[in-house]
Design an enzyme around this catalytic site. Structure first.
Site, PDB file in Angstrom:
ATOM      1  N   TYR A 147       8.179  -2.828  -1.802  1.00  0.00           N
ATOM      2  CA  TYR A 147       7.252  -3.712  -2.514  1.00  0.00           C
ATOM      3  C   TYR A 147       7.527  -3.585  -4.004  1.00  0.00           C
ATOM      4  O   TYR A 147       7.261  -2.543  -4.606  1.00  0.00           O
ATOM      5  CB  TYR A 147       5.817  -3.336  -2.166  1.00  0.00           C
ATOM      6  CG  TYR A 147       4.723  -4.161  -2.812  1.00  0.00           C
ATOM      7  CD1 TYR A 147       4.974  -5.390  -3.425  1.00  0.00           C
ATOM      8  CD2 TYR A 147       3.403  -3.709  -2.792  1.00  0.00           C
ATOM      9  CE1 TYR A 147       3.962  -6.130  -3.992  1.00  0.00           C
ATOM     10  CE2 TYR A 147       2.378  -4.450  -3.354  1.00  0.00           C
ATOM     11  CZ  TYR A 147       2.659  -5.646  -3.961  1.00  0.00           C
ATOM     12  OH  TYR A 147       1.638  -6.369  -4.540  1.00  0.00           O
TER      13      TYR A 147
ATOM     14  N   ILE B 112       4.056 -12.629   1.825  1.00  0.00           N
ATOM     15  CA  ILE B 112       2.837 -11.850   2.032  1.00  0.00           C
ATOM     16  C   ILE B 112       1.877 -12.347   0.966  1.00  0.00           C
ATOM     17  O   ILE B 112       2.083 -12.116  -0.225  1.00  0.00           O
ATOM     18  CB  ILE B 112       3.087 -10.343   1.941  1.00  0.00           C
ATOM     19  CG1 ILE B 112       3.984  -9.892   3.095  1.00  0.00           C
ATOM     20  CG2 ILE B 112       1.761  -9.572   1.966  1.00  0.00           C
ATOM     21  CD1 ILE B 112       4.393  -8.433   3.044  1.00  0.00           C
TER      22      ILE B 112
END
Length: 294
Positions: free
Chosen positions: A135, A206
């Site tokens: 991430y 996401i």
């Protein structure tokens, strides 16, 4: 990792007015995502206000989502810290059987070098029992994980299978897509450029905004993956103003205001976050009404 192609949502942690975790609201939000055909759910990410949750509250959130989901969608769990040893220990001791993968943020605050970022994820990859989604969110970490570092990790560790790329830089995203290993997934972590990233060869998103409009936003991503560009951009522009609004005064204050307008939860956030001001709340309420989100 076909289960991670399409739209995942970074679930909020709804709170009651007394700031306790609202279990009933969290179950409603999970059902709302499932019923509107989101591909997977991300638990305890940034949008969950994880930094303000106790260990017991995190476990409550995890168990609530598992129970509400009932195996209907794949689940991803956020497991990240700027303390590498802490992440390693959590992965060694946690029951991750309900989860498809973990999402692990690049170390924040410490501002490591690229080699430090590599060594951090190397340590995680060596112990993780589940596939890892990197991430990259430099707006929160103050440290950009460069494409060269990501590609090095993807090549060196088979269980590093994807990245949630949230630098907001389409050129950087395209460099990742161009040079990544064949089966490595580049997932947008920025709602406004999710569709362009998909059309450039990305695998999905996401998302924060998709929590509030899961049916249309997930359909937009599917249309993008099918290269149905005009239909996809029609949905993108339908929601572009709302995307701007939900981030105008910070996440998740904006998306929680959407949930309040939809009657799914209160708009309560924990300090140091505060609610959006009345002007923005009124604008969000109006646009949600005009979009007729169901």
């Amino acid at each position: 990792m076909q289960s991670l192609i399409g739209t995942g949502v970074a679930l909020v942690t709804p709170f009651k007015n007394d700031f306790s975790v609202d279990v009933a609201a969290l179950k409603r939000i999970v059902d709302f995502q499932v019923e509107n055909k989101i591909e997977y759910l991300v638990v305890l990410g940034t949008t969950a206000e994880s930094a303000t949750l106790s260990k017991a509250e995190k476990e409550l959130v995890i168990q609530t989502v598992i129970e509400a989901n009932k195996g209907r969608l794949p689940l991803v769990l956020g497991v990240g810290s700027n303390n590498t040893a802490e992440v390693v220990e959590e992965l060694k001791t946690s029951d991750l059987s309900a989860f498809e993968a973990i999402l692990s943020v690049s170390p924040y605050y410490n501002k490591p070098t690229q080699e430090g970022i590599y060594q951090h994820f190397k340590a995680i990859a060596e112990v993780s029992p589940k596939p890892i989604i990197l991430y990259n969110v430099p707006g929160r970490t103050s440290s950009n994980m460069l494409p060269s570092t990501v590609i090095r990790l993807a090549q060196d560790f088979k269980n590093i299978v994807a990245i949630k790329e949230a630098a907001g830089d389409l050129v950087q995203a395209m460099q990742l897509i161009q040079h990544k290993p064949k089966d490595f997934l580049v997932i947008s972590g920025d709602d406004m450029i999710a569709l362009p990233m998909v059309l450039a060869g990305g695998s999905g998103v996401i998302s924060v905004i998709a929590e509030g409009c899961p049916k249309d936003f997930s359909e937009m991503i599917r249309l993008g993956l099918q290269r149905k560009v005009d239909e996809a951009y029609a949905l993108h522009y339908r929601y572009a103003d709302l995307i701007d609004m939900i981030f105008e005064q910070g996440n998740p204050a904006g998306i929680k205001e959407v949930f309040k307008s939809l009657g799914l939860s209160e708009n309560t956030v924990r300090l140091p976050l505060v609610n959006v001001n009345q002007d923005l709340a009124d604008r969000i309420k109006l646009i949600v009404k005009n979009l007729n989100i169901t």
